[in-house]
Scaffold this active site. Structure first.
Site, PDB file in Angstrom:
ATOM      1  N   SER A 258       0.758  -1.237   0.144  1.00 41.99           N
ATOM      2  CA  SER A 258      -0.067   0.002  -0.013  1.00 41.99           C
ATOM      3  C   SER A 258       0.742   1.429   0.036  1.00 41.99           C
ATOM      4  CB  SER A 258      -0.917   0.108   1.179  1.00 41.99           C
ATOM      5  OG  SER A 258      -0.142  -0.156   2.476  1.00 41.99           O
TER       6      SER A 258
ATOM      7  N   ASP B 242      -1.189   8.560   8.543  1.00 36.14           N
ATOM      8  CA  ASP B 242      -1.822   7.845   9.545  1.00 36.14           C
ATOM      9  C   ASP B 242      -0.992   6.785  10.282  1.00 36.14           C
ATOM     10  OD1 ASP B 242      -1.194   5.420   7.799  1.00 36.14           O
ATOM     11  OD2 ASP B 242      -2.830   5.528   6.599  1.00 36.14           O
TER      12      ASP B 242
ATOM     13  N   HIS C 139       1.271   4.565   7.290  1.00 35.51           N
ATOM     14  CA  HIS C 139       1.975   5.136   6.221  1.00 35.51           C
ATOM     15  C   HIS C 139       2.509   6.589   6.379  1.00 35.51           C
ATOM     16  CE1 HIS C 139      -1.361   2.454   4.686  1.00 35.51           C
ATOM     17  NE2 HIS C 139      -0.492   1.949   4.034  1.00 35.51           N
TER      18      HIS C 139
END
Length: 350
Positions: A47, A324, A327
């Site tokens: 991701s 977050d 990330h």
């Protein structure tokens, strides 16, 4: 690199069904700088390099809503798990390709757009890569397509989600493997993946190590004895990451010796572990005020749907190492790109 099952990841007081380990992606971009010997760049990863593939797959682990993307030029969320650009975007820009890499699963993209940059879900990455080669062959012919792939650079980033989520956050893998055996399992998977890439024509491959896991805000929250009042890196998990990276470098050296003569391939290791650890340990020197929590919400656990339009965010993300709970912010992604730039240049000029 196992994507044969769905992840059940506990957040707060409920179970969130996501496909974290399967949200891998591949980035392909056409290189415009004729001084580079490569014609395209492919980046396989999780991701942290997903520029929006999650918008088109059946998962709740998405980032196609505010406040994700708030610092992009149009302030529109694209599916990137950050406030702005990713390391892969900076790489594409550095190589003179384009500013942002679009996702492979956006079927509205034209063949021309396909040749200048796409992100492919890693669940079926090799199948999609074969599909990509077939489409390019139809457009430019087999000989030019093969040259295009042979002169391309490939970056592989794998292992973080497997360790953070699949192994340490779920009991299933821990019942099957001790940590040493699971590291070896991941290394074998990575080796097989690299071999498959070479069999499909890849000749310039950079493999990115995993970050200091024990310093990710989500790991600090879930694994610390006192995650609220005494937040700090959990050394055990960072040590596991370092051990894995050391083994990975040894494995890559072996693969390189075996395949250098056979394929004329170059395989290099790209370190982000020490770079991110340096940022965290010396965060004020890099202009940050906070690393122990993310910018979004409390920053302790929020990610994906828990970082949403109703969630409060920090005033200035450039003061935060993390966007977050897992990330990085655009600023951190850029610093990590700077750390990888020499490796990228080696692949581009060999």
């Amino acid at each position: 690199m196992d994507c044969s099952y769905r992840i059940l990841f506990p957040i707060l007081f409920f179970i969130l069904f996501v496909s974290v380990s399967c949200s891998r992606s591949l980035v392909e971009t056409q290189i415009k700088d004729l001084n580079n010997s490569v014609q395209a760049l492919f980046v396989f990863g999780d991701s942290t390099v997903d520029s929006g593939n999650n918008n088109y797959i059946g998962t709740v682990f998405k980032a196609d809503f505010w406040p994700y993307g708030k610092d992009l030029p149009d302030h529109i969320p694209t599916g990137r798990f950050s406030d702005g650009k990713l390391t892969t975007d900076f790489i594409a820009s550095h190589l003179g390709i384009k500013e942002y890499v679009p996702p492979y699963l956006d079927k509205t993209l034209s063949v021309e757009e396909l040749m200048t940059g796409r992100v492919i879900n890693m669940d079926k990455q090799l199948e999609y890569f074969i599909e990509y080669k077939a489409r390019m062959e139809q457009v430019i012919g087999k000989e030019k397509m093969e040259t295009h792939i042979r002169k391309s650079a490939f970056i592989v980033s794998a292992g973080t989600n497997d360790l953070v989520f699949t192994y340490f956050s779920l009991p299933v893998r821990r019942r099957q493997y001790n940590i040493t055996d699971y590291q070896n399992y991941l290394l074998q998977s990575t080796q097989k993946f690299i071999q498959s890439l070479m069999d499909l024509g890849a000749r310039k491959i950079g493999v990115v190590g995993i970050p200091p896991m024990g310093c990710l805000p989500v790991m600090v929250t879930l694994k610390s004895e006192n995650a609220i009042f005494q937040r700090g890196c959990v050394d055990y998990y960072t040590t596991v990451a370092k051990e894995y990276n050391d083994k990975l470098q040894t494995e890559l050296q072996t693969v390189m010796k075996i395949n250098a003569a056979k394929y004329g391939a170059i395989i290099v290791y790209a370190d982000i572990h020490e770079s991110l650890l340096d940022i965290i340990h010396n965060y004020t020197n890099f202009g940050f005020d906070e690393w122990k929590r993310g910018c979004c919400g409390s920053g302790l656990l929020e990610m994906s749907i828990l970082c949403n339009p109703e969630t409060m965010v920090c005033v200035d993300p450039t003061k935060f190492v993390f966007w977050d709970s897992i990330h990085p912010t655009e600023k951190t992604y850029h610093l990590l790109f700077m750390a990888l730039r020499n490796t990228i240049d080696i692949l581009a000029k060999k």
